[in-house]
Structures are given as structure tokens and as C-alpha cells.
Scaffold this active site. Structure first.
Site, mmCIF file in Angstrom:
data_model
loop_
_atom_site.group_PDB
_atom_site.id
_atom_site.type_symbol
_atom_site.label_atom_id
_atom_site.label_comp_id
_atom_site.label_asym_id
_atom_site.label_seq_id
_atom_site.Cartn_x
_atom_site.Cartn_y
_atom_site.Cartn_z
ATOM 1 N N GLN A 2 0.822 -1.207 0.000
ATOM 2 C CA GLN A 2 0.000 0.000 0.000
ATOM 3 C C GLN A 2 0.861 1.264 0.000
ATOM 4 O O GLN A 2 2.053 1.211 0.261
ATOM 5 C CB GLN A 2 -0.908 -0.001 1.237
ATOM 6 N N GLU B 162 0.293 0.866 13.263
ATOM 7 C CA GLU B 162 0.441 2.273 13.622
ATOM 8 C C GLU B 162 1.124 2.466 14.981
ATOM 9 O O GLU B 162 1.764 3.478 15.226
ATOM 10 C CB GLU B 162 -0.980 2.861 13.650
ATOM 11 N N ALA C 255 -0.494 -12.273 10.552
ATOM 12 C CA ALA C 255 -0.836 -12.442 11.966
ATOM 13 C C ALA C 255 -1.299 -13.869 12.265
ATOM 14 O O ALA C 255 -0.986 -14.433 13.325
ATOM 15 C CB ALA C 255 -1.921 -11.441 12.351
ATOM 16 N N ASP D 298 -6.764 -5.861 15.585
ATOM 17 C CA ASP D 298 -6.862 -4.479 15.087
ATOM 18 C C ASP D 298 -6.637 -4.504 13.572
ATOM 19 O O ASP D 298 -5.729 -3.882 13.040
ATOM 20 C CB ASP D 298 -5.787 -3.636 15.789
#
Lengths: 314, 314, 314, 314
Positions: free
Chosen positions: B36, B91, B143, B161
Site C-alpha cells: 500500500q 500504527e 498475523a 486491530d
């Protein structure tokens, strides 16, 4: 989505009820001067775009055309242009085109904003050579002041690459009859030529400022030639007015112009302009022609015709 | 116009026929990973905004609320949370909130995109300390793979998340009954708690994914608590589902929750969450409550309910 | 492209640097009054939307929720509401919800703009029955004047469905301590209840006007209950303040509220509101709760706290 | 805000990464045909605008210029134009301009969409007289079919006012060498003239379709004249190609053209076109001229050069 996901848009008002937007793929550089914000962005539509205060100033896609039409008609119509004065033009492209003429010995470019000229001399690759050319003298000051004080000096060509005479804008004084008569005309050497970008000149927009700039010049100079060309990134047809200092100066024929291009530019033809092109551009359509002929308003130090929401070339 | 002229807008679709735009005052950093585009921009409306593929990921104005509600309800309901696994969260803000708990000894954070974690660890000032905390182990991988292979290890808290279970999106498998039963449940230690962000949860949007995530969790865990809160930069109410591993775990009263906050967080209260707040958030309105109660669809490896055009937290 | 080609967008500023846009599939009706433009448009996102001066006033998608929360909490908390006064509410939906209560005998609705009430009584299908209900008296005048002059009359319920107390807006006087004390309180019968929509009430926006409206009401009434709910088409959480005239009035429990709904509404339950919902809505989060508790500013005839660019419910 | 509050915008893509928007003050009429949506809107920028499928088709501000340039050059260059065939042109303005010529006895206009022609004959005030003119025969059908079947009939002038030869568009066949050779050329009477609007013709856009339409015509007709003019509402310079049937037909001088205008139009001069204007418009600039000269691609029934995202005149 896959190859180009960023959805940053630059939005520019073209009028109170009318605007356009184009995608920005990258913000390459940003800065701020006393006068304005300065940005260089990359766009899929226009290539690299220079923005002053968030407004399109010049784009990789079409600045060549704008600048060829500002610079070469006067230099080609002059017999032997050696000394050139540029008012504004901080981007460097006007100087770049002037310096293509082998006869040119000195170019004085006066742009008020040092942040812009520093920025462009470093980041606009097309213009970096021009900024380094030893024939160029760059001064960051008010163009009017510098033109007035230039000691005992006169110029063969004076080019006005300034913002339009906008309401309250700093450039209005540089479009008045007084300035043309008392400063420009006096600083032109015999056989000298003055040219100014003259704002939007389409059949819907030519009365905003183009016709009055033309009328003002005609009230001072013996011969004024108007011509126009659509500049896509300005979203309109754009106007130019070229003024001869002396009554005996004449327009070249197509063949003469082509021949001058061959002589003056070291064998490198122009991208857009040639003799046939110029003949077409100065053959104005009926609406614009009648607007110029009937215009009574002359810009003076006391009066102004204001332009709103267009003509943003600053 | 005088003080802020740049008119760069970031435009985000909120649906096929619905979008919003906010001004960008500066593009602070830009990068691109295999997965991305990653940008950090500054905005008058939201402060600094992290964008992934041009979509708002988190904003200075409201990320604190989103992350408090993701992290503290499970950690406060656990008697003594020591080991925490974070799926996604690149993040860094989720880890930051986890690390505020004095009892926490180890945090494993697995985010697929190293460019994002590198970028955020350097440029998101609020989270840089978390990235440097010796209790944090950061792994850039899938993950699911990392949670499965973690040898002989179990966790007190597992936090998801991740992006919503979008049509064709890479995260869908991490919302299925199989994943919850075969991986999450087995990796939770006794008394363990799982929480997942659960997409839009407003009265118009709660059936997009929120109700099915809830139904899927209820089909695996003995007790699931749903709660919701409006997050302005997501332009909707957002949902969370917290699942207890064991049948004897219970929700805390307002007073118990306030007391746990006082104990666990070294005297530094939370900005948004306290006992009374949590009671309000899990008291769902009639429309959402009935949607959860009546939902029959469970996400399995074979089926999916897709979300279109919203729920863009990626 | 095939099925829906028209690309008409309605654009609404949500702040100086922040706006949203939604597609308009048809402009159904347009009109103009002395006060404002009135339009009814159809949209893929919100269904039919009523616009006043180009701003979203109410949408088919979520007006039911907004109006249930404005009307039913006070009517359900009153023992036997017979006489109701509506300030504003020209759209008709507030009256529609009031008239669902079997006990109601008289509704006086005062909206300044006859063009709006005419328009809505003809074109908003959901509300046409309400406009024709014999219990409704519609007056096009200033709500303050009509409330003051209502001879010897008092009301069980007074509902304020007005624009926010905007800077320079016409409604500011109707949010002041003087108006509440000298007019509203006097016109409430014993056991009477006043409710007002109270502007944006999110954790980022609750200090714009919500907290001051609350403080102003608390300075006049013995008991004030605040509650909030996200309204998607307002792009924020919205606030309400309900004030009891007398010190002995109390809030109902969840069960009492459910029981009142069953009695009062002829067996037709509400879409959004029930006892559990109301308990959740008035359990405010920590940020909003502390904003209300600490607010010192009371709106008086001499002072104002202005709201800019949001809270546009007019 | 006070006088004009409605903020409805019509948005039109000018390319993948480039668009413009203009305010709509009123949607005057709306309809839908088998082929497209038809709307008439009012705008502060362009006056009344006809939209087909949400795209600007023609505006009050500049349609006169577009249509003068499509109609009068061929009719003025013909010695005695009596019979005229219009392909497309459903708006009626092309017919309106044709009917200004006193010599014209019969106009056959073939536009596929009856909803458009019905709509425009009722709602476009400038064109209603043309629709009622007894010399006009309006047929709603495929222009190719009608031109082929017209029994034993030939025309002095054939005007193509069709959509560009877009990718997959219905009009592509009407721009091919085969169509020009087998249908158009055969249906032109001796001394006949064909003209076609020819898409964007700016220095950045002239290779999209303009140069290939020109090359295609040159491969069939003995003489083809190209000319261009900026049309503001098309956001580009627009191209026209005029083709003579016979080798002995010649272009008129400026004076001859002015004289023809005086004779043919009953003393009512044109708004935009005169002899001097036409000379300027066909004097193309170097970039466009070279593009036309070097173009090798001819549209045939088997091949196509597609245009994307511009040239939307449909």
C-alpha cells in the site's frame, strides 16, 4: 485502485460558481515566502505543476507554449535584440526562452519573491540552466523600481510576465498608461519592443482585462499587435499584446518570421511557434476583434477595471 | 485566503454516492510498500492523519478514543494481564495503550507491512516510545501464521486491530468461526480475553459486518460483550466485540472498572473511558440490539458477508 | 454509468476545511420563501432529503430516530400529556410523533415559514396525515411571540425544534436564560416538561453549544436530563436536553418506560426508542459528562456562544 | 449565502484525474429516453445547459459559436444550398442556423432519440421556431439508415453533428472511410459539401480523434479544410473538417465570405463568424498542423482509434 490509490485533489476556483480539480500524485516540494506559498506537485494530468498560493502557475504540459508566445514574437521582430528586461518571470522559463537567442547579451530579470526564484532555480529542471547562465542578472525587488532606476540604461526588449491587474493586486500599477508612458517607453531603446501577457482573451472573457490592456497600450505606443492562444492549464484562451516603440517598425511576413527563427535560434526550431502559426494567432475572431476596437477604457493610475475569479497567472 | 491559501483536498468515498473531503495543509511524509501507499498529512480538521492507500487510518483528533476502547476494556477485565498478542496495529497506538498497563510483561505485535511499522515508529510522535519499549516484540508477517506457530505459548489478551472482513480483502479469514475456534481460543490462557474491532455499528450500518462478527464470536466463546462509540473520522459509530474464554468470567461494575483503572494505570486516568462510560457504551439501542439478537449469519471459511464502501479501517 | 448517469452532487460544508457531498438523483420540488430556499431532493444515500437553503434538514433514512428522541422522552415522562406546544418543526415530523400519543388533545405548532409548512404538508408523504389531524393548530409566526401571547393557556409539553443558537441567527433569543425563565417556565403547566434539540454533542463538538444549553437550562429548571445519539445525516452525535418544571418529577426506569410506551402508543412500538435504549443514551461518556459538569457559560440575552460551520439543523 | 444558497454542483470528468464542477441554480426539466437521461439545468456560469446523461451538451453561453462554425462555413461555400441533411443535431440549434439561409428549401434532420427532440422542441426557447419551420423534416432513426435509404435523393450539404467516435460508442461507424465513400459521397449532389464536428483539437488533444477524422476524409474527398476554435464549455479547442465533393471547389477569400454572409442571411450578420475570423481559424498552429500532416491512421470499418475521457459531445 491498484496502481494509484492516493486521492489528493487540487481544487482551483475558475469563478464563483465554477471550479476544477485535478489529482495530485505527489507533493514534491513546499515552501512559504513573505508573499505566498510555493509548491511543486506532480499530477497525472499536467505533469509537474508549480503552484503559487495554491494556484496553478505553470505546468510541464503546456508552459512551453505560453512562454514561446510571450518571448519569441518580440525577439524575432527586433532586428538585433541584445538587452532584455523581464518583469516578473520568477519561474525562469521566460529567461530560458530569451537566452535561446544568440544575439542576447544581457538579461535583467526582476521578480519580487526570492523564495520563488530560489525554489525554481533548484527544483524546476527545465529552467536550472537559465538561472546559471552568466548573461542573466537576477534581482529580487519591485520590477517598477528596478526599471526606473536602471542608470542610463535602455533595453531592446521589455517583457511583462506579471499577474493580471487584479482588484487590489500588487501588479495593477504596472498596467497603467502612466507606467507605460513614463517608464516603459523611456527605457526602450530605438527599435525596442514591449510585450505583456494580457489575461484571458476568449470570446466570453476578453473584456475582463485583455481589451483594456490593449487600449492602454494603443494610447501610448504607435503600433500594438494582439494575439491569443488557448492554454489548457489556464482553462481559457490567453492574450498577449506586443507594442512597438517606433512608428516605422512593421510585422514580419510568415516567411520572414520563419527565416528569423532559423537565424536566431542556432538551428533549433520552436515547438509551437512558426510563421504560419503567428499569422493565425493574430487573426482574431469577430467577437474579440470588435471588443478590442470598441474598448474605451484605459488603465490609469486613478482608474481600474477589475477582474474577478479568473486570470490567475500571478 | 490570506493566511491559508493552499487548496489541496483529500477526498474519501463513504459509499457509491457519498463522499467527504478535507483540506490538507501539508503532506509530511510519503512512502510505498509492497502492500500500500503510506502517507502522513496534516489537516486543519483532524490534525495529523495517517493514510493507507489514501484512506484515513487514524487521526490525531480522535485516535485516542478508538484505541482506548480497543485496548482497555479487555485489559481491565483481566485479573492480571501479562502477555498480549496484537494482530495488526502497525500504527503503534494499540501497543502504546497496552504498554500503559503495569502488569504487562510481553507484547507481540504482528503487522504484515514493514513499511508501515517503520514509518510509524519514526514519524508518529505519539507512538515512538511504544515502538522502543523493550517489552514489545514486533514481527512483520501474517498475523494468523504467527499466532499459530507461537511455540507452546499462550496469551492473556489477544487484540484484533485488522481491516474489516471486506470482499476479497486479506483479513476475511481472521474473522471466521474456524479461526476463532482453532487458533484464537487455543492460544488464550485461562481467564483470557479476545477483542476485535468490528466495523461500523450505527443503526443504519450495523448489519454490514458488526452483527455477523458478533454472531460468529458467540458461536465460539461463552460470553461476548458488544459496545459501540461514534468515531468522527470514521464518519460512523464503531463497533467492538469482547469475548471471554471461560464461562465464569464476568463484566465489572462501574465502580470495579474505575477501581481497576486506578490500580493498573499508575494513577494516570484514561481520557475517554471510565466505568460510567463503559456502561453506557454497552447499553445498545433497540435497532442495534435487535440486529445482534436476530443475526443468523456466522462467518465461516466458506461463506462471507461482504461490506461495500464503508468500514474502511484497514 | 448504465443505470444512473446523472452526476449532480449536493455539497455541504461541515466546517471551514471539511465538507461532504452526496449524489442527487432528482430534484423533486423547489421553492423559495421570504426566509429561505426550500427543496426536496432524492438521493441514493439518504432517500428523500428536505433542504433549507441548500442544507440537509431531514432525511428519509434517519429522521425517524431524530424525531423519536425529541418527542417521546418528554411525552412518556409526563403522566398525562394533553396540550403540546412545538416551536419550529415546520417539517411536520415532530407533530407526527406527538400525535401518536393517545392522550394528546391539542398541539400548537408555530413555525415562522409558511412556505416550508405548505411545502411539507403537501410533499412529505410521511407527514401529510399529521398536518391534517384536527388536533393540530398550525401558526406561521415567531414562536416566542405566540408562546407569550397564548392567552391564559399553559402546556404540558413544550418542544423546541429550532435552529441552533448560531452567530447572528434568528433563534438565539430562544435559547436564553431569560426566555426559559420568563416564557417557557411560566407556560408549562404543573408537571410540565420542556425539551430542546441541543446541537452537536460528540466528544469533539459538545462544547460548541450543547454544554451551554445544558448549563442555561440547569440555571432555570430543577432537573435537566441530557442525552445524545449519533444522527448519520448530521454527521455527528446529536444532543437533547429535557427539563422538568417541578422538583418532584423523576426519570422512569427502563421497565416503566417500556410500560408507558405500551400504554400511550396504542400498541405500536417505537422504531428506535425503548427503555434500555434511553438508559444507554443518557449515560454520557467521560468527555461529554465532564464538559457538561464544568460548563460555566449560560446563554443570556446579552451574551452568546457562537457555533460556526456545524450544527446546521435550522 | 444570502441571495444564492443552494449548493448543487454538476460534476463532469474531463479525464481520469481531472474534472470540473459548476453550480446548478435550478433543474428546469428532467426526462429519460431509451438511450439517455435528458436534463435542462440553469447555472450561473453557463446559463441554461442541456445535459445528456449528465454531460454538458450545449450551453446558452457558447452554443451559438459552436453551431455557427458547424453550419455556416459549408453553406456559405456552397453556391446555392437548397437541400441539407443533418445527422444528429437533436437539440435543434444546427437546424436553426441552417434555416437562416434564404436559399434552403428542405432540411432533413435525423436524430435517434425522440425524447431529446421532443424535449428540445418544447423547452429550448432559442430553437423552438426551427422545430416548427415547414422546411424541416424531423426523423427519429439511425442517421446512417436514413441517409442510405433516402430515395433517389441527393443533398447539397450534409452535416454530421454526432458524438465523437468513442470506444464502443454508437457513432463510430459514421466516421469511417467506408461510410464517407459509400454513403456520404454518393448522397452529395455536384458541388456538395460535407462537414463534421471533429472532437478536441488543441495542441495536447488533437491526436485523440481530430487528426484521424481529417486523414479519413482526405482519403475520400478531393479537398478537406480543417479549422478549430476554443469552446469554453467543452473545456478545449474544438475541431471541424469541411470536405468538398468535387476537385474544382475552392475556399472563399475573406471578402467573398463577407459578401456571401451579406447575401445569404437576409442582412442579419453572424455573431462570431466573418471572413477574417474564418481565415484565422483555418490557419492552424504548428503542432496541430504537423499532427494533421503526419497522421497515417484512417478510420475504417475494421479499425478504430479510441478517445477516452474527453470529446464528450454526444
Amino acid at each position: 485502485m491498484s496502481s494509484y490509490a492516493k486521492r489528493l485533489w487540487l481544487e482551483e476556483d475558475l469563478g464563483d460558481d465554477y471550479r476544477w480539480s485535478y489529482r495530485v500524485s505527489a507533493v514534491l516540494f513546499s515552501g512559504r515566502s513573505t508573499y505566498q506559498e510555493v509548491d511543486l506537485v506532480d499530477t497525472p494530468t499536467w505533469g509537474k505543476v508549480l503552484l503559487l498560493d495554491g494556484k496553478m502557475q505553470s505546468t510541464e504540459a503546456d508552459e512551453q507554449v505560453y512562454h514561446e508566445l510571450l518571448v519569441h514574437p518580440p525577439l524575432l521582430h527586433h532586428k538585433n535584440p541584445k538587452r532584455v528586461f523581464i518583469m516578473g518571470g520568477g519561474e525562469g522559463a521566460t529567461a530560458r526562452e530569451v537566452l535561446r537567442h544568440a544575439s542576447v547579451e544581457k538579461v535583467v530579470m526582476v521578480d519580487i519573491d526570492q523564495v520563488v526564484t530560489d525554489f525554481c532555480s533548484r527544483h524546476l529542471e527545465r529552467n536550472t540552466d537559465a538561472f546559471r547562465d552568466p548573461r542573466l542578472t537576477l534581482i529580487n525587488d519591485d520590477a517598477r523600481v528596478q526599471l526606473e532606476v536602471a542608470p542610463d540604461e535602455s533595453f531592446d526588449i521589455i517583457i511583462s510576465d506579471l499577474a493580471d491587474p487584479l482588484d487590489g493586486g500588487p501588479c495593477y500599477q504596472l498596467y497603467t498608461q502612466e507606467f507605460y508612458r513614463n517608464v516603459v517607453l523611456r527605457k526602450l531603446a530605438p527599435g525596442g519592443i514591449f510585450i505583456t501577457q494580457s489575461g484571458p482573451a476568449g470570446f466570453l472573457s476578453c473584456k475582463e482585462v485583455f481589451s483594456s490592456i490593449h487600449a492602454t497600450l494603443r494610447s501610448v505606443f504607435p503600433a500594438v499587435t494582439a494575439y491569443t492562444q488557448h492554454i489548457p492549464s489556464f482553462c481559457d484562451v490567453w492574450g498577449y499584446n506586443m507594442a512597438f516603440r517606433d512608428a516605422d517598425q512593421t510585422l514580419l511576413t510568415e516567411e520572414q518570421l520563419d527565416s528569423r527563427i532559423a537565424q536566431q535560434l542556432g538551428g533549433r526550431p520552436l515547438t509551437f511557434l512558426d510563421g504560419a502559426t503567428f499569422t493565425g494567432l493574430r487573426q482574431l475572431n469577430k467577437v474579440v476583434r470588435e471588443a478590442l476596437e470598441s474598448e474605451k477604457e484605459v488603465y490609469t493610475a486613478d482608474s481600474a477595471r477589475f477582474i474577478h475569479g479568473s486570470g490567475l497567472k500571478a
